[in-house]
Design a protein around this motif. Sequence first.
Motif, PDB file in Angstrom:
ATOM      1  N   LEU A   1       3.986  -4.073   2.233  1.00  0.00           N
ATOM      2  CA  LEU A   1       3.343  -3.780   3.460  1.00  0.00           C
ATOM      3  C   LEU A   1       4.256  -3.721   4.632  1.00  0.00           C
ATOM      4  N   ASP A   2       4.896  -4.940   4.939  1.00  0.00           N
ATOM      5  CA  ASP A   2       5.893  -5.108   5.765  1.00  0.00           C
ATOM      6  C   ASP A   2       7.275  -5.396   5.547  1.00  0.00           C
TER       7      ASP A   2
ATOM      8  N   ASP B   1       4.438  -4.882  -3.609  1.00  0.00           N
ATOM      9  CA  ASP B   1       3.906  -4.992  -2.412  1.00  0.00           C
ATOM     10  C   ASP B   1       5.119  -4.605  -1.378  1.00  0.00           C
TER      11      ASP B   1
ATOM     12  N   HIS C   1      -7.783  -3.031   6.086  1.00  0.00           N
ATOM     13  CA  HIS C   1      -7.281  -2.313   7.003  1.00  0.00           C
ATOM     14  C   HIS C   1      -8.008  -0.899   6.939  1.00  0.00           C
TER      15      HIS C   1
ATOM     16  N   THR D   1       1.313   2.896   6.338  1.00  0.00           N
ATOM     17  CA  THR D   1       1.651   2.139   7.631  1.00  0.00           C
ATOM     18  C   THR D   1       2.407   2.510   8.549  1.00  0.00           C
TER      19      THR D   1
ATOM     20  N   PRO E   1       0.833  -1.206  -0.008  1.00  0.00           N
ATOM     21  CA  PRO E   1      -0.083   0.036  -0.039  1.00  0.00           C
ATOM     22  C   PRO E   1       0.750   1.090   0.011  1.00  0.00           C
TER      23      PRO E   1
ATOM     24  N   MET F   1      -2.439  -4.803  -0.337  1.00  0.00           N
ATOM     25  CA  MET F   1      -2.641  -5.399   0.816  1.00  0.00           C
ATOM     26  C   MET F   1      -3.057  -4.256   1.892  1.00  0.00           C
ATOM     27  N   GLY F   2      -3.207  -3.206   1.229  1.00  0.00           N
ATOM     28  CA  GLY F   2      -4.196  -2.175   2.192  1.00  0.00           C
ATOM     29  C   GLY F   2      -5.194  -2.423   2.655  1.00  0.00           C
TER      30      GLY F   2
END
Length: 384
Positions: free
Chosen positions: A146-147, A144, A356, A174, A124, A352-353
Motif C-alpha cells: 500500500l505505501d 502488501d 478506500h 494508489t 492492493p 489494504m485496498g
Amino acid sequence: MTLKLADRVLGLKPSATVEMTEKVRAARAAGRRVIGLSSGDPNITTDARIVAAAERALRDGDTHYGPPAGTAALREAVAAREARLSGATYDPADIIITPGGKFALLTSLMAQVEPGDEVLVPVPGWVSYEPCVRLCGGTPVRLDMLDRIDPDKIAAAVTPRTKAIILNSPANPTGRVIPQAELEMVADLARRHDFWIVFDQVYGDLVHDGPFHRMQSIAAVRDRVFVVDSLSKTFGMTGWRLGYLALPPGLAKPVLKFIQHSIYCLPGFVQAAGVEALSLYDELAPTYRALFRARLERAAARLDAIPGIACTVPDAAFYLFPAVDAPDTEVARHWLDTIDVAAMPGSSFGGMGAGHLRLSVTCSDADLDEALDRIARLGLPKAA
Ligand code: PMP
Ligand code: GLU
C-alpha cells in the motif's frame, strides 16, 4: 450432459473493473445518466495524426499478417523510447509488440511460470495480476504494498517455489511511485533468491511529482526483468490494444512461439499508429499529464472536504484512492444506485485496498464537477 468447461475459466475471478464498465454501459443504454469514475480509460480522443497514420497504412494495403514480434519500425521506436526514458539499451529483437499491456503481462507469465510456481503480486493491485498468474498454472502470493515494500514481508513470502514478483510503478490503484531504494532492495532479493521481475510501467508517462525510476535501469537485474508497457494510458489509445513487452537480452525467440500460436501478430495499421504516437510523445504526453494533474488536485481537495473522506493527491496516474469511513463496497453501491456515480470499491484491488475507493478522473471536467457535486450533497451512507 456431464461435460463442463475447464476450471481454468470456471474458476477464474471476473475482472471487477471490466464488469463495472459493463454495468455502467448497460445502465446508460437503459437511459440512466451515469458518470463513470470507475474505469482507467482516459477521455482523450486519439490525436488526429495518429488516426491518419493508421488510415494511410490501411489504404496502402497493410492488411496482411505481419511479423509476430511486431513491425521493425515500431520495435525500433520502442527500443529508442526505452533507451531515452530508462537508459536501458534494448536490441529491437528483444521487444515484442502485444495487444495492450494486459497481453504483455500474460505473455511474461506464460514464459516464466510452471504449474505450481508461486508469483508475488502487489496488494492492493490491479485486478488482472492474480488471474493471469492462475491462467499460467501458478499460485499468486499477495504482498502488501500500500505505501511501502517491506523487505521483511518479501523475505517471509519467498519460498523455493517463488518464480517471479510483479511490481507496478506507478501503481494502480494508489498512484504510488516506487522509490529507487525499494527497487534496489527487490532487485537484491530477486538475485539472491533467483526469481524473475515483471515491471509494469503502463502509468510511467503520467508521473506528476518527483523522479520515476525503472527496474530495467538497474544493470544487475537486466537479465531477469520483463518490462510491461502500453500506449493505452499515455496517448488515450485504450481501444487500439497496443502495448509491448521488453525482454532480457536473447529471450524473445522462445517466447515468440507463444505469440505465433496465439495472436500471431498485431494489425499493421495499429502498429503504424503506434509509431506515429511515439514520434509525438514530447508534444502529447506533457499535455495529457497536465490535464490529469489539474483534475486530481481539484477533485482531491473537494473530496477531502467531505466528512468521512480523506483524500490526498497521488504522485502519478489518474486515480484518486481516498480512505472512507464506511464499508467501501457499500459506498460504491450507494453512489451508483442513488446518484449515478460509478466508482470502484478499494477492496476490489485486495488487501489494504479495503476502506478506500478508487476514482478515476478520466471523464470530462464538466462530468467530474457534476459527480463531485453529487457526492458532496449525498456524502457517505449512514451507519446501519
Ligand atoms: N497494468 C495496469 C496496472 C493497468 O491498470 C492496466 C489497465 N488496463 C494495464 C496494465 C493494461 O492496460 P492495456 O491492456 O490497456 O495496455
Ligand atoms: N486498467 C484499467 C482499470 O484498472 C482498465 C480496466 C482493466 O483493464 O482492468 O480500470
